[in-house]
Design a protein around this motif. Structure first.
Motif, short mmCIF file in Angstrom:
data_model
loop_
_atom_site.label_atom_id
_atom_site.label_comp_id
_atom_site.label_asym_id
_atom_site.label_seq_id
_atom_site.Cartn_x
_atom_site.Cartn_y
_atom_site.Cartn_z
N LEU A 18 0.81 -1.22 0.00
CA LEU A 18 0.00 0.00 0.00
C LEU A 18 0.84 1.26 0.00
O LEU A 18 0.36 2.33 -0.34
N ASP A 19 2.09 1.15 0.41
CA ASP A 19 2.87 2.36 0.68
C ASP A 19 3.99 2.63 -0.32
O ASP A 19 4.63 3.67 -0.26
N ALA A 20 4.20 1.67 -1.23
CA ALA A 20 5.24 1.90 -2.24
C ALA A 20 4.64 2.73 -3.38
O ALA A 20 3.45 2.61 -3.66
N PRO A 21 5.44 3.57 -4.02
CA PRO A 21 4.93 4.26 -5.22
C PRO A 21 4.42 3.24 -6.22
O PRO A 21 5.08 2.22 -6.45
N THR A 22 3.26 3.48 -6.79
CA THR A 22 2.64 2.45 -7.62
C THR A 22 3.49 2.14 -8.86
O THR A 22 3.40 1.06 -9.41
N ALA A 23 4.33 3.09 -9.28
CA ALA A 23 5.17 2.82 -10.45
C ALA A 23 6.16 1.69 -10.16
O ALA A 23 6.63 1.02 -11.08
N SER A 24 6.47 1.46 -8.88
CA SER A 24 7.43 0.42 -8.55
C SER A 24 6.77 -0.95 -8.42
O SER A 24 7.44 -1.96 -8.25
N LEU A 25 5.44 -0.99 -8.49
CA LEU A 25 4.75 -2.28 -8.40
C LEU A 25 4.76 -2.97 -9.76
O LEU A 25 4.93 -2.32 -10.79
N THR A 26 4.59 -4.28 -9.76
CA THR A 26 4.46 -4.99 -11.04
C THR A 26 3.14 -4.59 -11.67
O THR A 26 2.23 -4.08 -11.00
N HIS A 27 3.04 -4.87 -12.97
CA HIS A 27 1.83 -4.45 -13.67
C HIS A 27 0.59 -5.10 -13.06
O HIS A 27 -0.44 -4.45 -12.88
N SER A 28 0.70 -6.38 -12.71
CA SER A 28 -0.48 -7.05 -12.17
C SER A 28 -0.85 -6.47 -10.81
O SER A 28 -2.02 -6.37 -10.47
N HIS A 29 0.15 -6.07 -10.04
CA HIS A 29 -0.16 -5.46 -8.75
C HIS A 29 -0.80 -4.08 -8.92
O HIS A 29 -1.69 -3.71 -8.15
N ARG A 30 -0.35 -3.35 -9.94
CA ARG A 30 -0.99 -2.05 -10.19
C ARG A 30 -2.45 -2.26 -10.56
O ARG A 30 -3.33 -1.55 -10.13
N GLN A 31 -2.66 -3.31 -11.39
CA GLN A 31 -4.02 -3.64 -11.80
C GLN A 31 -4.89 -3.94 -10.57
O GLN A 31 -5.98 -3.42 -10.41
N LEU A 32 -4.37 -4.81 -9.70
CA LEU A 32 -5.10 -5.16 -8.49
C LEU A 32 -5.29 -3.91 -7.62
O LEU A 32 -6.35 -3.71 -7.03
N GLY A 33 -4.26 -3.08 -7.56
CA GLY A 33 -4.34 -1.85 -6.77
C GLY A 33 -5.48 -0.98 -7.24
O GLY A 33 -6.24 -0.44 -6.45
N GLU A 34 -5.58 -0.86 -8.55
CA GLU A 34 -6.65 -0.04 -9.12
C GLU A 34 -8.02 -0.61 -8.74
O GLU A 34 -8.94 0.12 -8.40
N ILE A 35 -8.12 -1.94 -8.79
CA ILE A 35 -9.38 -2.59 -8.42
C ILE A 35 -9.68 -2.33 -6.95
O ILE A 35 -10.81 -2.01 -6.56
N VAL A 36 -8.64 -2.44 -6.12
CA VAL A 36 -8.84 -2.26 -4.68
C VAL A 36 -9.28 -0.83 -4.37
O VAL A 36 -10.18 -0.60 -3.55
N VAL A 37 -8.67 0.14 -5.07
CA VAL A 37 -9.09 1.53 -4.86
C VAL A 37 -10.56 1.69 -5.23
O VAL A 37 -11.33 2.34 -4.51
N ALA A 38 -10.95 1.06 -6.34
CA ALA A 38 -12.35 1.15 -6.77
C ALA A 38 -13.27 0.52 -5.72
O ALA A 38 -14.33 1.05 -5.40
N LEU A 39 -12.85 -0.63 -5.17
CA LEU A 39 -13.68 -1.29 -4.15
C LEU A 39 -13.78 -0.42 -2.90
O LEU A 39 -14.85 -0.28 -2.31
N ALA A 40 -12.65 0.19 -2.53
CA ALA A 40 -12.67 1.04 -1.34
C ALA A 40 -13.56 2.26 -1.56
O ALA A 40 -14.12 2.80 -0.62
N GLU A 41 -13.72 2.65 -2.81
CA GLU A 41 -14.63 3.75 -3.13
C GLU A 41 -16.08 3.31 -3.02
O GLU A 41 -16.98 4.10 -3.25
#
Lengths: 381, 535
Positions: B138-161
């Motif tokens: 949750l705390d690393a800059p998203t650019a440093s995440l793998t593509h699949s983790h960024r994808q999941l991150g985006e989904i998680v942000v949407a769910l949290a919304e």
């Protein structure tokens, strides 16, 4: 296509809104200053056109702005946002003045006019060019932001000018402001229209405008546009970062340096601390206002100059409206142009999401039709 | 699957929705029912209307006619924000996360909360992650995440919304097979929590893998809806495009001499990827596939081969009408400058280039004609004009060339920005692969991405034709299917090295998948599919 048409329509509406708001603001300022707007307008028109001398003044004012703006075309097209023209004018003027005096002294005061012109022109260009290569080097070598470096170097140049005018180029005569000796008569640019201050520099603007009109259709121009938005593709076209930054900033530096010479040899006949007088910044404004197109830039430079000259006329006609109203109007105009440029870019982002925002290039989606065809023709030839 | 009363309040139902852009009818009388707790696959060709339908559901575009309801109540979102408030959210294909910011910060910048509290936001996201059984930093800059983790991150942000209906626009487009498997596991666990998922995809095997329901669109019309189970990919394909053209049989091609060669190349990109001694030879007349999960170095290798990134050591050679050699050097800046010069030298020596991101190569503010002719602009006025044979670069008939690559609309004066993503890809292919003169070598990263089956197949055939004409073709992709569909030989990269080199006959998905995950080629047990492969 429908989108493009809608864009055009919105652009016209927005442009109209900007013009209307300028008229309203100017009118309000005149009324607030206690004058009759119609009388003010009359003064403005008279200030620009009532005598050949006044027309000459408009041309004299437009020359430096026009040259700076025209030679900024390549840099701005490539997205290299150099705001260092002000300092480049100063250094160009110092070099040109020093060269004229040096040549004159070498020939014991008998130097022919042509030689002094060439010396001033070349020295001015060299001075401006050197002043532009410094930020270009910083940008290429260490990625120093060129906006910041060119802006700050302007102050350095201004300080250097002040020092110069109190030391090695200072006049021996007692003067109220620091200045150099008067240039030898032979070094002055002859006037183009008798009875006015309009000098041969006017022709240089025309030549430059034609040169850039032709250049705009060249492969190099396309390469710079590609460089601004697609650096990798530009690499395949041979436009490396260093080559692009050096060449475009050099062109603008050369132009600004020559302007320094023109202001000394054509207008003031001596080096003054006010030699640049904001011309460098007006040049950027005019380049953007003219949408980086040579004809537009020449028109915008004339307009800027006429506004300044006309405001003086307005001041004397009304007696109460200060001539600095011209600066207010220019400021509002620039904000309007910035709004139009920003608004134009917005819908493009909807079509192609997550576009990197380019720092300038307000001439993006304008009428690519005929130019595109011409460029393809050129490329094939 | 039974639907609880609570879930029934979240069924999104569109009835007879149409959407026109001027005279163009993007959607015509389409109906779709998205039920909670299920994955609804939305498939169709480019321009079939998938994205338009998704945008209508997500409130980004209003429908021209038709009605949408949410849990039986009329649902007419004015904009995306309102759709979000009602719980319908879309994850775009180009992820919207800000790379410099962590997921928590990304969550804080979206939405319209008057006050933000970092700590509560973090715990909300952590709870969402926990609920969805996802582990993302949750705390690393998203650019440093793998593509699949960024994808999941985006989904998680949407769910949290507060999203209960998620629309994913081609989420698997740039994932490797193992990553896709991982994403699908997470999607399934979201479904178990009652989330509805609309999955837009081009890959028909994914429909079989993960979808419960299926809607097939074709030219703005809905041609099929129903259960996704029991449908074979070939049947779905037939629904999408009518008659699917047969894959052209692979004609035996003679392999010539080595055209493109990398020897012991070591390189480091400005981002995370690196090359650690790569040797690769591509012969004239062969198509080499380059596979690997994101971040394995394929991208960097192509950048080095194209001359954009100078190698630190090792050499790159392109044999053509003249031989171009790039030798690695440690003097970084000087080398970078030479690197720029070599990109144009390589192009002049006949290297065609289709980058992973088409936005690197298509200029939106230029017309289609200018985009096609852009390389002519690098021609100097002096030497080249004389030495170049007449008509060697056929830009005289841009309309024909656009038509040949099925760019719609094939109008040379149109701005490239006016084309859809798939058509921009075709435009790029038309420029790089459509010149009258066969290139000596082709570098293509995901050349068929964003294209429908028919268009993708046309590009594949074009690549094979170029090879038959003597070009050395290197095709890299995240999409294994794309590589397998065209390659004679498959090379797998992992961690900056080449870890496998298999002729197509031996390149089974199983073997390639193991190599892409960095596993040895023997028969040790496979890892659980949900495990993230190390980048």
């Amino acid at each position: 296509m429908r989108l493009v048409r809608a864009l055009d329509r919105r652009r016209w509406v927005l442009t109209g809104a900007v013009v209307v708001s300028i008229i309203l603001i100017a009118g309000a300022l005149i009324v607030f200053a206690g004058a009759d707007p119609l009388l003010g307008l009359q003064g403005l028109v008279d200030g620009v056109s009532s005598s050949p001398y006044r027309i000459g003044e408009v041309l004299v004012g437009a020359v430096p702005i026009g040259i700076v703006a025209l030679t900024l075309i390549p840099a701005l097209r490539a997205g290299v946002f150099s705001v260092g023209a002000e300092g480049q004018i100063v250094v160009g003027a110092i070099f040109a003045t020093a060269a004229v005096f040096a040549v004159n002294r070498m020939l014991d005061g008998g130097a022919p006019a042509l030689l002094l012109w060439v010396a001033g022109f070349v020295a001015g260009a060299v001075g401006g060019g050197l002043m532009a290569l410094l930020p270009a080097f910083l940008t290429v070598r260490w990625r120093v932001n060129e906006i910041l470096s060119t802006l700050l170097l302007n102050y350095l140049a201004a300080g250097f000018l002040g020092w110069t005018l109190r030391t090695w180029l200072a006049t021996d005569a007692e003067t109220a402001t620091p200045q150099s000796d008067e240039l030898p008569d032979a070094a002055s640019l002859p006037s183009l229209i008798p009875g006015t201050r309009a000098h041969w520099g006017v022709l240089l603007v025309v030549v430059l405008a034609v040169v850039f009109l032709v250049w705009q259709r060249s492969a190099a121009s396309t390469r710079l546009s590609v460089f601004a938005s697609r650096p990798k593709l530009a690499l395949r076209l041979g436009a490396t970062r260093s080559r692009t930054v050096y060449s475009t900033m050099l062109v603008s530096g050369l132009g600004a340096g020559v302007v320094g010479w023109i202001q000394v040899a054509g207008v003031n006949d001596r080096l003054l601390s006010s030699v640049s007088g904001g011309v460098g910044f007006s040049g950027i404004a005019v380049a953007l206002l003219g949408a980086l197109a040579p004809i537009g830039i020449v028109a915008a430079a004339l307009f800027f100059s006429a506004l300044s000259a006309g405001a003086v006329g307005m001041q004397s006609a009304t007696g109460t409206v200060p001539s600095s109203i011209a600066e207010v109007i220019k400021g509002v105009l620039l904000m309007g142009v910035a709004c139009i440029a920003a608004y134009q870019r917005q819908p493009a982002a909807v079509v192609a999401p997550a576009e990197p925002v380019v720092a300038d290039a307000p001439d993006g989606p304008d009428a690519p039709g005929p130019i595109a065809t011409a460029e393809a023709e050129e490329a094939r030839a | 699957m039974t639907i609880s009363p609570q879930e029934a309040g979240r069924v999104v139902e569109a009835r007879s929705v149409s959407k026109s852009y001027g005279p163009v009818r993007a959607l015509h009388e389409v109906s779709i029912t998205v039920r909670p707790g299920a994955v609804h696959a939305l498939v169709g060709e480019n321009g079939a209307g998938k994205s338009t339908l998704a945008k209508v559901l997500a409130g980004i575009e209003p429908p021209s006619s038709g009605a949408i309801s949410l849990g039986g109540v009329p649902y007419v979102p004015r904009d995306r924000a309102e759709a979000k408030r009602r719980g319908v959210n879309m994850v775009p294909q180009q992820l919207s996360l800000v790379g410099e910011l962590s997921l928590v910060e990304n969550y804080l910048v979206v939405g319209s909360r008057p006050f933000v509290n970092r700590r509560s936001a973090r715990s909300l996201l952590a709870a969402t992650l926990d609920r969805a059984r996802v582990e993302v930093d949750l705390d690393a800059p998203t650019a440093s995440l793998t593509h699949s983790h960024r994808q999941l991150g985006e989904i998680v942000v949407a769910l949290a919304e507060g999203a209960h209906t998620l629309i994913l626009d081609e989420p698997t487009a740039s994932l490797g097979p193992l990553e896709v498997g991982g994403l699908f596991e997470h999607l399934r666990s979201l479904c178990e929590l009652g989330t509805a998922i609309v999955l837009i995809t081009h890959r028909l095997d994914e429909v079989r893998q993960v979808a419960d329901d299926l809607t097939v669109l074709s030219h703005g019309l809905e041609v099929h809806h129903g259960s996704a189970t029991g449908l074979r990919p070939t049947e779905i394909a037939r629904l999408m495009v009518g008659e699917l053209p047969e894959l052209a049989p692979r004609a035996a091609r003679t392999r010539g001499a080595v055209t493109l060669r990398a020897e012991a190349v070591v390189a480091q990109s400005t981002r995370d990827a690196r090359l650690d001694g790569v040797d690769l030879a591509v012969h004239a007349g062969e198509v080499v596939g380059l596979a690997g999960v994101a971040g394995s170095g394929q991208n960097l290798l192509l950048d080095v081969l194209a001359g954009f990134v100078p190698p630190r050591s090792g050499t790159v050679t392109l044999e053509g009408s003249r031989t171009v050699t790039i030798t690695g050097s440690r003097a970084s800046t000087a080398a970078a400058e030479r690197g720029g010069a070599t990109a144009s030298t390589l192009r002049a020596a006949g290297l065609a280039w289709i980058p992973e991101d088409r936005r690197d190569a298509v200029v939106p503010t230029m017309s289609l004609r200018e985009n096609l002719a852009v390389y002519s602009s690098s021609r100097g006025r002096r030497a080249d004009a004389r030495s170049r044979p007449q008509g060697s670069d056929d830009v005289s008939a841009p309309a024909d060339r656009l038509a040949a690559f099925d760019v719609r609309p094939p109008r040379p004066e149109l701005l490239a920005a006016g084309l859809s993503g798939g058509n921009q890809q075709k435009l790029l292919a038309a420029r790089e692969l459509g010149a009258a003169k066969t290139p000596n070598a082709v570098l293509a990263y995901g050349p068929t991405q964003g294209l429908d089956l028919r268009a993708a197949q046309a590009i594949r055939e074009r690549l094979v034709d170029l090879a038959a004409d003597g070009a050395a073709v290197l095709v890299a992709s995240h999409d294994l299917e794309e590589v397998l569909g065209v390659a004679d030989r498959v090379v797998v990269m992992f961690g900056g090295r080449i870890v496998a080199d298999l002729p197509i006959a031996e390149a089974t998905t199983e073997r390639l998948g193991r190599a892409m995950a960095g596993l040895p080629a023997d028969d040790t047990p496979r890892p659980a599919i949900s495990e993230e492969p190390a980048p």
